[in-house]
Design a protein around this motif. Structure first.
Motif, PDB file in Angstrom:
ATOM      1  N   GLY A  35       0.841  -1.313   0.044  1.00 54.43           N
ATOM      2  CA  GLY A  35       0.048   0.106  -0.042  1.00 54.43           C
ATOM      3  C   GLY A  35       0.909   1.314   0.074  1.00 54.43           C
ATOM      4  N   LEU A  36       1.942   1.203   0.806  1.00 62.33           N
ATOM      5  CA  LEU A  36       2.964   2.255   0.803  1.00 62.33           C
ATOM      6  C   LEU A  36       3.539   2.540  -0.526  1.00 62.33           C
ATOM      7  N   LEU A  37       3.826   1.418  -0.839  1.00 66.86           N
ATOM      8  CA  LEU A  37       4.528   1.511  -2.370  1.00 66.86           C
ATOM      9  C   LEU A  37       3.640   2.039  -3.394  1.00 66.86           C
ATOM     10  N   LEU A  38       2.402   1.742  -3.452  1.00 70.58           N
ATOM     11  CA  LEU A  38       1.478   2.277  -4.305  1.00 70.58           C
ATOM     12  C   LEU A  38       1.399   3.759  -4.126  1.00 70.58           C
ATOM     13  N   ALA A  39       1.106   4.329  -2.775  1.00 72.59           N
ATOM     14  CA  ALA A  39       1.172   5.840  -2.576  1.00 72.59           C
ATOM     15  C   ALA A  39       2.349   6.467  -3.413  1.00 72.59           C
ATOM     16  N   TYR A  40       3.479   5.777  -3.008  1.00 71.87           N
ATOM     17  CA  TYR A  40       4.644   6.518  -3.600  1.00 71.87           C
ATOM     18  C   TYR A  40       4.721   6.554  -4.985  1.00 71.87           C
ATOM     19  N   LYS A  41       4.460   5.623  -5.800  1.00 74.97           N
ATOM     20  CA  LYS A  41       4.617   5.412  -7.101  1.00 74.97           C
ATOM     21  C   LYS A  41       3.324   6.275  -7.647  1.00 74.97           C
ATOM     22  N   LEU A  42       2.260   6.232  -7.272  1.00 83.32           N
ATOM     23  CA  LEU A  42       1.051   7.148  -7.902  1.00 83.32           C
ATOM     24  C   LEU A  42       1.617   8.784  -7.716  1.00 83.32           C
ATOM     25  N   GLN A  43       1.947   9.115  -6.502  1.00 89.37           N
ATOM     26  CA  GLN A  43       2.440  10.371  -6.079  1.00 89.37           C
ATOM     27  C   GLN A  43       3.560  10.928  -7.160  1.00 89.37           C
ATOM     28  N   ARG A  44       4.419   9.974  -7.410  1.00 89.16           N
ATOM     29  CA  ARG A  44       5.601  10.292  -8.244  1.00 89.16           C
ATOM     30  C   ARG A  44       5.332  10.525  -9.611  1.00 89.16           C
ATOM     31  N   SER A  45       4.418   9.680 -10.069  1.00 92.32           N
ATOM     32  CA  SER A  45       4.032   9.896 -11.560  1.00 92.32           C
ATOM     33  C   SER A  45       2.843  10.191 -12.096  1.00 92.32           C
ATOM     34  N   PHE A  46       1.856  10.585 -11.218  1.00 97.88           N
ATOM     35  CA  PHE A  46       0.384  10.925 -11.528  1.00 97.88           C
ATOM     36  C   PHE A  46       0.040  12.265 -11.106  1.00 97.88           C
ATOM     37  N   ASP A  47      -0.799  13.210 -11.903  1.00 98.17           N
ATOM     38  CA  ASP A  47      -1.559  14.238 -11.548  1.00 98.17           C
ATOM     39  C   ASP A  47      -2.775  14.112 -11.597  1.00 98.17           C
ATOM     40  N   ASN A  48      -3.565  14.928 -11.097  1.00100.79           N
ATOM     41  CA  ASN A  48      -5.106  14.878 -10.957  1.00100.79           C
ATOM     42  C   ASN A  48      -5.556  13.605 -10.610  1.00100.79           C
ATOM     43  N   GLU A 426       7.058  -4.296  -6.892  1.00100.72           N
ATOM     44  CA  GLU A 426       7.330  -3.195  -7.627  1.00100.72           C
ATOM     45  C   GLU A 426       6.816  -3.459  -8.737  1.00100.72           C
ATOM     46  N   ALA A 427       6.989  -4.587  -9.559  1.00101.64           N
ATOM     47  CA  ALA A 427       6.721  -4.632 -10.773  1.00101.64           C
ATOM     48  C   ALA A 427       5.213  -4.777 -11.130  1.00101.64           C
ATOM     49  N   GLN A 428       4.440  -5.376  -9.909  1.00 96.35           N
ATOM     50  CA  GLN A 428       3.168  -5.352  -9.882  1.00 96.35           C
ATOM     51  C   GLN A 428       2.523  -3.768 -10.074  1.00 96.35           C
ATOM     52  N   ALA A 429       3.040  -2.991  -9.112  1.00 99.42           N
ATOM     53  CA  ALA A 429       2.721  -1.730  -9.229  1.00 99.42           C
ATOM     54  C   ALA A 429       2.612  -1.144 -10.511  1.00 99.42           C
ATOM     55  N   ASP A 430       3.858  -1.318 -11.078  1.00100.93           N
ATOM     56  CA  ASP A 430       4.197  -0.535 -12.265  1.00100.93           C
ATOM     57  C   ASP A 430       3.051  -1.099 -13.343  1.00100.93           C
ATOM     58  N   TYR A 431       2.856  -2.334 -13.406  1.00103.41           N
ATOM     59  CA  TYR A 431       1.849  -2.945 -14.147  1.00103.41           C
ATOM     60  C   TYR A 431       0.380  -2.242 -13.872  1.00103.41           C
ATOM     61  N   MET A 432       0.358  -2.139 -12.789  1.00102.58           N
ATOM     62  CA  MET A 432      -1.207  -1.435 -12.551  1.00102.58           C
ATOM     63  C   MET A 432      -1.388   0.076 -12.943  1.00102.58           C
ATOM     64  N   LEU A 433      -0.193   0.712 -12.771  1.00108.28           N
ATOM     65  CA  LEU A 433      -0.241   1.950 -12.945  1.00108.28           C
ATOM     66  C   LEU A 433       0.076   2.166 -14.795  1.00108.28           C
ATOM     67  N   ARG A 434       0.371   1.226 -15.288  1.00101.32           N
ATOM     68  CA  ARG A 434       0.209   1.517 -16.918  1.00101.32           C
ATOM     69  C   ARG A 434      -1.080   1.269 -17.059  1.00101.32           C
ATOM     70  N   MET A 435      -1.781   0.369 -16.758  1.00104.82           N
ATOM     71  CA  MET A 435      -3.216   0.291 -16.925  1.00104.82           C
ATOM     72  C   MET A 435      -4.093   1.462 -16.452  1.00104.82           C
ATOM     73  N   ILE A 436      -3.576   1.740 -15.294  1.00107.38           N
ATOM     74  CA  ILE A 436      -4.523   3.092 -14.709  1.00107.38           C
ATOM     75  C   ILE A 436      -4.226   4.193 -15.720  1.00107.38           C
ATOM     76  N   ASN A 437      -2.918   4.406 -16.090  1.00106.82           N
ATOM     77  CA  ASN A 437      -2.770   5.369 -16.810  1.00106.82           C
ATOM     78  C   ASN A 437      -3.566   5.607 -18.379  1.00106.82           C
ATOM     79  N   ARG A 438      -3.592   4.313 -18.697  1.00108.12           N
ATOM     80  CA  ARG A 438      -4.594   4.349 -19.989  1.00108.12           C
ATOM     81  C   ARG A 438      -5.916   4.682 -19.692  1.00108.12           C
ATOM     82  N   TRP A 439      -6.284   4.097 -18.498  1.00111.75           N
ATOM     83  CA  TRP A 439      -8.044   4.468 -18.229  1.00111.75           C
ATOM     84  C   TRP A 439      -7.976   6.137 -17.864  1.00111.75           C
ATOM     85  N   GLN A 440      -6.865   6.747 -17.178  1.00111.87           N
ATOM     86  CA  GLN A 440      -6.899   8.308 -16.932  1.00111.87           C
ATOM     87  C   GLN A 440      -6.778   9.098 -18.480  1.00111.87           C
TER      88      GLN A 440
END
Length: 579
Positions: A35-48, A426-440
């Protein structure tokens, strides 16, 4: 028109440039390592975006907050039980204790200001997918006042961990015992063990750690063991305290610290060979560990036959048993083999004999079924608890068919025992955020893995497991605490294999549902670059081709720095042509 005139207005049905990020709301369950890893990676790479992490405990760090029993420590070297990008040069020992590991995660959260995303003492009690709105409707219990609140999100993520839902043993009469009853995952430090006769049920990781830790203060330990297990530090990971000069070296010389971390990680990755049945590595390790256990036990041949397994090394999780075997052979410890038939007011009954004790410690593990701990209702009213009642079937350890916009960390068939774990997380978090990036950045309503993709993955996994030690007859949480069930916990390959497998999403394995025209994300005909007057509008003009390699093998060689390491088997040999 000049670059500074880029914000000139014109008529269009789509006012925004291509890939304009829409508002994103994520709810995550659990504020442990993932959960902490997700928060860090989301904060680092995403806006809005908006992130809400609901954590049932009074503080963060998950299992490292909950497990405080004597001797509790990580069973892999601490210097590689960190995020790959966030080293800690100050570990006190190879296998650092739970409090020290917890401090690492507390420090990480503080450094990156992650607490603003977390609501403590709030437990998710249910989640329902609303296909009309394209959101998850989530119920959360406030554990402080008992009230229930409601929230909703675009993406729902489970970060609750695997070894988290602890369980009492299913033994008749457990609550008839008149003395204190403890579980290693819910330790009560107010119970005084000094001079007591302690009964210990279980010889898994926590049982192996707690027995030598409590032995100096207790009068006697009767340990109840149902089956043997492999216990010994693995070659290269010997337990030791780091001297002050070594800690200072790592703190002052990041490159020396990096080299040491890489050595530990490489050694862990090399262990995968032992998990293949009848491989040379398995045979060599079996013989070496058997001799090591025999040397440390120093007990009768009959007892050795009961303590040392006959099944392959690695069928159950390898546990560094620091001092365990020596204590098992001591006069202070009585070993009782076989099932406990019942528990009485005075003690435990096994093979018809009652063993009186003062305190009972249950090191009896966790619910490892992977079923959600609350109703999770997806498409068609399907509850994932029911869908996974007999067997948990995930997509690559991170998603489930019929549950749109839903991810999980360390889900079924993740590499949770194949080698290094946090890098896989970390690889799972990156995969999730790639999918989430497409959604966003596209007009996607929802996405869910296709049923045939899940079925094909499970079929491949089942076939692969036939060649591994994990399918042999030993009771393991890898098989949902069964001896001969399907391997639901582990990835069909090494951790390095997993990193490559999920480095790029296979979008063809997913069902995408769109809001209107799927190409509406193309917007007003302008790029994001043209929306930024401070950007270089000719960024692609250069003097040489410094772009990424597009062939997967070439790309992997570059990422892995192929050619920079001399294999160990030729390091000591003279190079061709040398004198």
């Amino acid at each position: 028109m000049s670059q500074n005139d880029s914000h000139a207005t014109f008529t269009t049905n789509y006012p925004n440039p291509i890939h304009e990020p829409k508002h994103l709301k994520i709810i995550c369950v659990g504020a442990g390592a993932s959960g902490l890893l997700l928060a860090y990676k989301l904060q680092r790479s995403f806006d809005n975006f908006e992130l809400m992490i609901y954590e049932k405990n009074e503080d963060i760090s998950g299992t490292w907050l909950e497990n405080t029993y004597p001797g509790c420590a990580c069973d892999i070297p601490a210097h590689v039980y960190t995020y790959t990008f966030e080293p800690n040069p100050n570990w006190s020992s190879v296998y650092s204790g739970s409090r020290e590991i917890r401090d690492y995660f507390l420090s990480f959260a503080k450094k990156y200001e992650l607490h603003k995303y977390i609501k403590l003492r709030h437990q998710v009690s249910g989640a329902v997918w609303n296909d009309k709105t394209g959101q998850w409707d989530v119920d959360i219990a406030n554990l402080e006042n008992g009230s229930v609140m409601h929230d909703s999100c675009d993406i729902f993520i489970s970060a609750v961990g695997v070894l988290n839902a602890w369980k009492w043993p299913t033994i008749p009469g457990l609550h008839d015992f008149k003395g204190p009853v403890l579980h290693t995952a819910r330790w009560d430090s107010s119970v005084n063990l000094e001079g007591k006769h302690v009964g210990l049920i279980g010889n898994g990781s926590s049982g192996i750690q707690v027995l030598p830790a409590i032995s100096p203060e207790v009068a006697k330990i009767t340990t109840f063991i149902r089956s043997p297990t492999w216990v010994s530090p693995t070659r290269g990971f010997e337990s030791r305290i780091y001297p002050e000069e070594e800690r200072q070296k790592y703190a002052s010389d990041p490159q020396a610290h990096l080299a040491y971390r890489k050595t530990l990680e490489k050694n862990m990755n090399e262990l995968f060979q032992i998990f293949i049945t009848d491989s040379p590595g398995q045979k060599q390790t079996f013989d070496a560990m058997k001799k090591m256990m025999q040397d440390k036990l120093q007990i009768s041949d009959d007892l050795q036959k009961l303590v040392i397994p006959t099944w392959p090394v690695g069928c159950r999780r390898l546990t560094p048993g620091i001092g365990y075997l020596e204590m098992l052979a001591s006069d202070k410890v009585e070993v009782v083999f076989g099932e406990i038939e019942k528990i009485t007011a005075k003690g435990c009954v096994s093979t018809g004999q009652e063993y009186p004790i003062d305190v009972l410690i249950c090191a009896t593990g966790f619910d490892t079924s992977f079923k959600p701990r609350f109703p999770l209702i997806g498409l068609g009213g399907k509850n994932l608890q029911d869908a996974w009642a007999s067997e948990a079937q995930s997509y690559l350890g991170i998603a489930a068919h019929g549950f749109p916009n839903y991810f999980m960390f360390i889900g079924p068939n993740s590499p949770s025992g194949n080698g290094p774990l946090l890098v896989a997380m970390e690889a799972q978090a990156d995969y999730m955020l790639r999918m989430i990036n497409r959604w966003q950045t596209e007009n996607i309503h929802s996405f869910s893995p296709k049923i045939d993709a899940v079925q094909d993955f499970i079929a491949f996994k089942d076939e692969f497991m036939k060649a591994t030690v994990w399918e042999h007859e030993c009771k393991s949480w890898y098989k949902n605490n069964s001896a001969s069930g399907k391997v639901t916990a582990l990835w069909p390959g090494s951790t390095l294999h997993y990193l490559e497998a999920i480095s790029d999403p296979r979008y063809e394995d997913w069902d995408f549902k769109y809001k209107g025209n799927r190409f509406a994300f193309l917007g007003n005909g302008r790029s994001q670059v043209e929306s930024d007057s401070t950007a270089d509008w000719a960024y692609y003009i250069r003097n040489e081709d410094d772009g990424p390699y597009l062939g997967r093998l070439k790309q992997t060689k570059i990422v892995a720095r192929s050619g920079t390491v001399i294999p160990a088997d030729i390091q000591s040999k003279p190079r061709y042509g040398s004198q």
